[in-house]
Design a protein around this motif. Structure first.
Motif, PDB file in Angstrom:
ATOM      1  N   SER A   9       0.820  -1.202   0.000  1.00  0.00           N
ATOM      2  CA  SER A   9       0.000   0.000   0.000  1.00  0.00           C
ATOM      3  C   SER A   9       0.862   1.263   0.000  1.00  0.00           C
ATOM      4  CB  SER A   9      -0.927  -0.014   1.216  1.00  0.00           C
ATOM      5  OG  SER A   9      -1.478   1.263   1.417  1.00  0.00           O
ATOM      6  N   SER A  10       0.762   2.041  -1.079  1.00  0.00           N
ATOM      7  CA  SER A  10       1.527   3.295  -1.118  1.00  0.00           C
ATOM      8  C   SER A  10       1.016   4.240  -0.045  1.00  0.00           C
ATOM      9  CB  SER A  10       1.376   4.029  -2.436  1.00  0.00           C
ATOM     10  OG  SER A  10       1.297   3.193  -3.510  1.00  0.00           O
ATOM     11  N   ALA A  11      -0.297   4.225   0.188  1.00  0.00           N
ATOM     12  CA  ALA A  11      -0.858   5.148   1.182  1.00  0.00           C
ATOM     13  C   ALA A  11      -0.334   4.808   2.575  1.00  0.00           C
ATOM     14  CB  ALA A  11      -2.375   5.074   1.144  1.00  0.00           C
ATOM     15  N   GLY A  15       4.365   1.129 -11.154  1.00  0.00           N
ATOM     16  CA  GLY A  15       4.288  -0.334 -11.157  1.00  0.00           C
ATOM     17  C   GLY A  15       2.906  -0.812 -11.567  1.00  0.00           C
ATOM     18  N   THR A  16       1.888  -0.141 -11.058  1.00  0.00           N
ATOM     19  CA  THR A  16       0.513  -0.539 -11.372  1.00  0.00           C
ATOM     20  C   THR A  16       0.228  -0.338 -12.859  1.00  0.00           C
ATOM     21  OG1 THR A  16      -0.100   0.164  -9.162  1.00  0.00           O
ATOM     22  CG2 THR A  16      -1.899  -0.173 -10.704  1.00  0.00           C
ATOM     23  N   ALA A  17       0.667   0.805 -13.395  1.00  0.00           N
ATOM     24  CA  ALA A  17       0.412   1.085 -14.811  1.00  0.00           C
ATOM     25  C   ALA A  17       1.090   0.031 -15.688  1.00  0.00           C
ATOM     26  CB  ALA A  17       0.917   2.485 -15.159  1.00  0.00           C
ATOM     27  N   ALA A  19      -5.713  -2.545  -5.273  1.00  0.00           N
ATOM     28  CA  ALA A  19      -6.418  -1.528  -6.055  1.00  0.00           C
ATOM     29  C   ALA A  19      -6.248  -1.812  -7.543  1.00  0.00           C
ATOM     30  CB  ALA A  19      -5.888  -0.145  -5.722  1.00  0.00           C
ATOM     31  N   GLY A  20      -5.063  -2.265  -7.911  1.00  0.00           N
ATOM     32  CA  GLY A  20      -4.796  -2.566  -9.318  1.00  0.00           C
ATOM     33  C   GLY A  20      -5.703  -3.673  -9.837  1.00  0.00           C
ATOM     34  N   MET A  21      -6.080  -4.567  -8.961  1.00  0.00           N
ATOM     35  CA  MET A  21      -6.970  -5.654  -9.371  1.00  0.00           C
ATOM     36  C   MET A  21      -8.365  -5.089  -9.679  1.00  0.00           C
ATOM     37  SD  MET A  21      -7.967  -8.995  -7.223  1.00  0.00           S
ATOM     38  CE  MET A  21      -9.187  -8.246  -6.165  1.00  0.00           C
ATOM     39  N   LEU A  80       2.111 -10.078  -7.065  1.00  0.00           N
ATOM     40  CA  LEU A  80       2.643  -9.006  -7.911  1.00  0.00           C
ATOM     41  C   LEU A  80       2.392  -7.622  -7.312  1.00  0.00           C
ATOM     42  CD1 LEU A  80       1.805 -10.351 -11.467  1.00  0.00           C
ATOM     43  CD2 LEU A  80       3.994 -10.345 -10.294  1.00  0.00           C
ATOM     44  N   ASP A  81       1.367  -7.530  -6.471  1.00  0.00           N
ATOM     45  CA  ASP A  81       1.059  -6.247  -5.833  1.00  0.00           C
ATOM     46  C   ASP A  81       2.265  -5.748  -5.015  1.00  0.00           C
ATOM     47  OD1 ASP A  81      -0.347  -4.055  -5.082  1.00  0.00           O
ATOM     48  OD2 ASP A  81      -1.795  -5.084  -3.809  1.00  0.00           O
ATOM     49  N   THR A  82       2.970  -6.671  -4.386  1.00  0.00           N
ATOM     50  CA  THR A  82       4.119  -6.259  -3.570  1.00  0.00           C
ATOM     51  C   THR A  82       5.165  -5.562  -4.440  1.00  0.00           C
ATOM     52  OG1 THR A  82       5.036  -8.437  -3.902  1.00  0.00           O
ATOM     53  CG2 THR A  82       3.877  -8.114  -1.862  1.00  0.00           C
ATOM     54  N   PHE A  83       5.414  -6.125  -5.624  1.00  0.00           N
ATOM     55  CA  PHE A  83       6.420  -5.530  -6.508  1.00  0.00           C
ATOM     56  C   PHE A  83       5.947  -4.193  -7.075  1.00  0.00           C
ATOM     57  CE2 PHE A  83       7.672  -9.915  -6.430  1.00  0.00           C
ATOM     58  CZ  PHE A  83       9.045  -9.844  -6.412  1.00  0.00           C
ATOM     59  N   ARG A  84       4.669  -4.177  -7.515  1.00  0.00           N
ATOM     60  CA  ARG A  84       4.246  -2.928  -8.153  1.00  0.00           C
ATOM     61  C   ARG A  84       4.148  -1.796  -7.136  1.00  0.00           C
ATOM     62  NH1 ARG A  84      -1.111  -6.078  -9.216  1.00  0.00           N
ATOM     63  NH2 ARG A  84      -2.436  -5.022  -7.730  1.00  0.00           N
ATOM     64  N   THR A  85       3.775  -2.114  -5.896  1.00  0.00           N
ATOM     65  CA  THR A  85       3.705  -1.052  -4.886  1.00  0.00           C
ATOM     66  C   THR A  85       5.100  -0.468  -4.632  1.00  0.00           C
ATOM     67  OG1 THR A  85       1.900  -2.265  -3.881  1.00  0.00           O
ATOM     68  CG2 THR A  85       2.840  -0.494  -2.581  1.00  0.00           C
TER      69      THR A  85
HETATM   70  N1  ASP Z   1      -1.189  -1.680  -4.005  1.00  0.00           N
HETATM   71  C1  ASP Z   1      -0.784  -0.649  -4.908  1.00  0.00           C
HETATM   72  C2  ASP Z   1      -0.390   0.593  -4.142  1.00  0.00           C
HETATM   73  O1  ASP Z   1      -0.835   0.806  -3.053  1.00  0.00           O
HETATM   74  C3  ASP Z   1      -1.830  -0.328  -5.907  1.00  0.00           C
HETATM   75  C4  ASP Z   1      -2.084  -1.556  -6.755  1.00  0.00           C
HETATM   76  O2  ASP Z   1      -2.887  -2.396  -6.364  1.00  0.00           O
HETATM   77  O3  ASP Z   1      -1.424  -1.690  -7.779  1.00  0.00           O
HETATM   78  O4  ASP Z   1       0.390   1.368  -4.608  1.00  0.00           O
END
Ligand code: ASP
Length: 448
Positions: free
Chosen positions: A313-315, A350-352, A395-397, A424-429
């Motif tokens: 989570s970036s937030a 990462g998400t994009a 969120a990306g999902m 994959l969420d871990t990497f993109r975050t």
């Molecule tokens: N988890 C990502 C984020 O918080 C968003 C995503 O699901 O790609 O940055």
């Protein structure tokens, strides 16, 4: 103890399940099983990640079981997707309009605000471009024979009246401009993302310009945004059951080994793309614009990257990112205080990248070769949906649904992507957070 109760519940559910199976009431048996699993998830103290893993594993077992009642779990999977879709339009509108509307510090900083947004766009565009190049190079999922399977046939006929076809550049531009100019209420109702994003940006900028007298509206948008986040959090609590159903249906209707092989190729391309972006592109941007080398950059933001990796989570990582860049990289608080919160919602490299790669991967699985026009649409939509995705896990999902729909791919395919989404969420975050940090650094060192 909650766990004793939830274990007792699952044991009872198990007994009921077996009894109903023996009585040859299969549909009822699986309904009882799903209800028991849901209760278990809602009461256990096991973390959500473990529950999702458990849901996925049970889904695989279910799918491999010859007596599987595919239809009864398919409904549950569809309900889960419907829940995700329900929130996309309000989430994107509120997230963007509020994120921009509340940037009063940026307004005071004038051109710095515009530069920040521009840098965010450029770094995201680099990320998507990297993803698209890699997909075209490695072609994950190409020549798959999976399109002949029941899963793909059903999904294709149910969801996509006209599957993606190649667009000419002219068609693409026309479609894009036409979409952008749509009535925002109509777009909200139809869930069309591009016009929603454009309207949200305009609304946010207008509120920002109006200033203090629009404060109430901005606060209202902020409260609405928080409420939508809360609803998503509730829905994500149900994810283990949704994932069980989607994976169960998938495994029951698609040859498992092939699926694993293609998913492996996909995961490889996504991770390679993210690593290239995180370890080559972003450090290069930092180097060229600020003179800060990769060693100093990574030493400075190491902690934030670890937290991003572990929280997805970036937030949630925002406080750590802020501390890292202020203390280790000397970014002044007046810059970090507006660049980072905006980045946590808007800037998602990462998400994009993931969304673009995933869309092309799904297309390949369906045997659709997307040409340059359709890839341009994906380029755009991946960026736009990543901008609209909030910085929370998965969120990306949620926004992936939009990307698939935008090129006419069946959203049912989300069932395939969900299997590896948390991983994959871990990497993109991590890449998302690194992008925010690099842009703050550039703004601070070069332009402030
Ligand atoms: N988890 C990502 C984020 O918080 C968003 C995503 O699901 O790609 O940055």
């Amino acid at each position: 103890m909650n766990d004793t109760r939830s274990l007792l519940g699952i044991a009872l559910g198990g007994v009921l399940f077996v009894a109903l199976l023996l009585a040859e009431r299969t549909a009822l048996a699986y309904t009882a099983f799903l209800a028991a699993f849901l209760l278990f998830c809602l009461t256990t103290r096991l973390s959500l990640n473990w529950q999702i893993l458990l849901g996925g594993t049970l889904g695989v077992v279910f799918g491999l079981f010859p007596e599987s009642q595919v239809a009864s779990v398919q409904v549950v999977g569809k309900l889960f997707i419907a829940m995700l879709k329900m929130l996309i339009a309000p989430m994107i509108l509120l997230a963007i309009a509020h994120a921009i509307g509340q940037m009063t510090a940026a307004r005071d900083l004038g051109r710095l605000g515009a530069r920040t947004v521009l840098l965010y766009m450029v770094t995201m565009a680099f990320a998507v471009a990297t993803g698209l190049v890699l997909v075209n190079l490695f072609q994950p999922g190409a020549n798959s024979e999976l399109r002949e399977t029941q899963f793909f046939q059903e999904a294709a006929s149910a969801e996509a009246p006209a599957l993606a076809h190649d667009l000419s550049l002219q068609e693409f531009l026309l479609q894009t401009v036409y979409q952008v100019l749509a009535n925002p209420f109509d777009s909200l109702a139809q869930g069309r993302i591009l016009p929603i994003v454009v309207f949200a940006v305009l609304l946010g900028v207008a509120l920002l310009q109006i200033g203090p007298s629009a404060r109430n509206v901005v606060d209202l948008l902020g409260a609405g945004y928080k409420a939508v986040m809360r609803i998503i959090a509730w829905f994500i609590r149900l994810a283990p059951v949704g994932i069980f159903a989607l994976i169960g249906h998938l495994v029951a209707t698609v040859p498992f080994e092939n699926l694993v092989k293609y998913l492996g190729e996909f995961v490889f391309v996504v991770i390679l793309g993210i690593l290239i972006h995180a370890f080559l592109t972003l450090p290069l941007v930092a180097r060229v614009l600020t003179g800060v080398g990769p060693g100093e950059l990574f030493r400075g933001i190491r902690e934030a990257l670890v937290v991003a990796f572990s929280t997805s989570s970036s937030a949630a990582t925002l406080p750590v990112t802020t501390r890292c860049i202020e203390e280790n990289l000397d970014v002044p608080p007046r810059v970090s205080s507006f660049v980072l919160p905006l980045g946590a919602t808007v800037n998602m490299d990462g998400t994009a990248l993931y969304e673009a790669v995933a869309a092309l991967f799904v297309a390949a699985l369906y045997g659709i070769d997307l040409g340059i026009g359709a890839q341009l649409v994906i380029f755009f939509v991946a960026m736009v949906t990543a901008i609209g995705a909030p910085g929370i896990p998965s969120a990306g999902m949620v926004t992936m649904v939009v990307v698939l729909e935008s090129v006419g791919l069946p959203v049912e395919a989300i069932g395939i992507l969900i299997t590896i989404d948390r991983f994959l969420d871990t990497f993109r975050t991590m890449a998302n957070v690194e992008g925010d940090a690099v842009v703050s650094l550039c703004i601070a060192r070069r332009w402030s």
